[in-house]
Design an enzyme around this catalytic site. Structure first.
Site, PDB file in Angstrom:
ATOM      1  N   ASN A 262       0.842  -1.199   0.000  1.00  0.00           N
ATOM      2  CA  ASN A 262       0.000   0.000   0.000  1.00  0.00           C
ATOM      3  C   ASN A 262       0.877   1.249   0.000  1.00  0.00           C
ATOM      4  O   ASN A 262       1.962   1.274   0.598  1.00  0.00           O
ATOM      5  CB  ASN A 262      -0.996  -0.004   1.166  1.00  0.00           C
ATOM      6  CG  ASN A 262      -0.367  -0.155   2.531  1.00  0.00           C
ATOM      7  OD1 ASN A 262       0.670  -0.800   2.677  1.00  0.00           O
ATOM      8  ND2 ASN A 262      -0.990   0.415   3.533  1.00  0.00           N
ATOM      9  N   ILE A 263       0.408   2.246  -0.723  1.00  0.00           N
ATOM     10  CA  ILE A 263       1.157   3.494  -0.894  1.00  0.00           C
ATOM     11  C   ILE A 263       0.213   4.642  -0.550  1.00  0.00           C
ATOM     12  O   ILE A 263      -0.715   4.936  -1.320  1.00  0.00           O
ATOM     13  CB  ILE A 263       1.676   3.634  -2.345  1.00  0.00           C
ATOM     14  CG1 ILE A 263       2.516   2.409  -2.734  1.00  0.00           C
ATOM     15  CG2 ILE A 263       2.492   4.925  -2.499  1.00  0.00           C
ATOM     16  CD1 ILE A 263       2.809   2.300  -4.228  1.00  0.00           C
TER      17      ILE A 263
ATOM     18  N   GLU B 255      -2.973  -4.646  -3.079  1.00  0.00           N
ATOM     19  CA  GLU B 255      -3.484  -5.561  -4.108  1.00  0.00           C
ATOM     20  C   GLU B 255      -3.521  -4.875  -5.469  1.00  0.00           C
ATOM     21  O   GLU B 255      -3.148  -5.455  -6.491  1.00  0.00           O
ATOM     22  CB  GLU B 255      -4.896  -6.034  -3.753  1.00  0.00           C
ATOM     23  CG  GLU B 255      -5.005  -6.762  -2.430  1.00  0.00           C
ATOM     24  CD  GLU B 255      -5.288  -5.846  -1.255  1.00  0.00           C
ATOM     25  OE1 GLU B 255      -4.695  -4.744  -1.185  1.00  0.00           O
ATOM     26  OE2 GLU B 255      -6.093  -6.216  -0.393  1.00  0.00           O
TER      27      GLU B 255
HETATM   28  N1  THU Z   1      -5.233  -1.371   2.484  1.00  0.00           N
HETATM   29  C1  THU Z   1      -4.688  -2.187   1.531  1.00  0.00           C
HETATM   30  O1  THU Z   1      -3.562  -1.982   1.073  1.00  0.00           O
HETATM   31  N2  THU Z   1      -5.441  -3.224   1.100  1.00  0.00           N
HETATM   32  C2  THU Z   1      -6.713  -3.497   1.519  1.00  0.00           C
HETATM   33  O2  THU Z   1      -7.397  -4.300   0.920  1.00  0.00           O
HETATM   34  C3  THU Z   1      -7.229  -2.816   2.692  1.00  0.00           C
HETATM   35  C4  THU Z   1      -6.551  -1.540   3.042  1.00  0.00           C
HETATM   36  C5  THU Z   1      -4.443  -0.239   2.955  1.00  0.00           C
HETATM   37  C6  THU Z   1      -4.946   1.094   2.471  1.00  0.00           C
HETATM   38  C7  THU Z   1      -4.418   2.016   3.538  1.00  0.00           C
HETATM   39  O3  THU Z   1      -3.098   2.385   3.208  1.00  0.00           O
HETATM   40  C8  THU Z   1      -4.371   1.153   4.796  1.00  0.00           C
HETATM   41  O4  THU Z   1      -4.453  -0.182   4.354  1.00  0.00           O
HETATM   42  C9  THU Z   1      -5.484   1.436   5.786  1.00  0.00           C
HETATM   43  O5  THU Z   1      -6.717   1.419   5.166  1.00  0.00           O
END
Ligand code: THU
Length: 133
Positions: A42-43, A55
């Site tokens: 996640n970024i 994802e």
């Molecule tokens: N996040 C993901 O990377 N994938 C998900 O399916 C759920 C949430 C990340 C987004 C954000 O950076 C952090 O988790 C909190 O929501």
């Protein structure tokens, strides 16, 4: 590549998570039908809505390189430093996966120590797709 290998790759990708706002670190590992592996994290962004989930990072990396046929994805996520992380994909990521993957596509959730496989259909029943248009 075994399911455990895929979970380990997702856990490794989680180390690159850029999540200074939520401190929720997510890694994903996407296996293509051709046997290639695409990872993502996640970024986050100061403008919160510009954040990209792990994802989608992995899927967009793969599609942008011409790979659109996928076997499985592993997702490892949780608060920074957590020992037993668990993260289910958000609704937007489920929809993005549904664009490219069949109902039987496998989604592995948990950590390398303890994980379970779900199908895309289990996580996104009654998906909206091109067939509805
Ligand atoms: N996040 C993901 O990377 N994938 C998900 O399916 C759920 C949430 C990340 C987004 C954000 O950076 C952090 O988790 C909190 O929501």
């Amino acid at each position: 590549m075994t399911d455990l290998d895929l979970m380990q790759a997702a856990q490794d990708a989680r180390k690159f998570s850029y999540s200074p706002y939520s401190n929720f670190c997510v890694g994903a590992a996407l296996l293509t039908k051709s046997g290639k592996l695409y990872t993502g994290c996640n970024i986050e962004n100061a403008g919160y809505s510009a954040t990209n989930c792990a994802e989608r990072t992995a899927v967009f990396k793969a599609v942008s390189e011409g790979e659109t046929a996928f076997e499985a994805i592993a997702i490892v996520g949780g608060r920074a430093g957590e020992t037993a992380p668990f993260c289910a994909p958000c609704g937007v990521c489920r929809q993005v996966l549904a664009e490219f993957c069949p109902k039987t596509f496998r989604i592995l959730l948990g950590s390398p120590k303890s994980f379970r496989a779900y199908t895309l259909e289990e996580l996104l029943p009654f998906a909206f797709s091109s067939e509805d248009l």
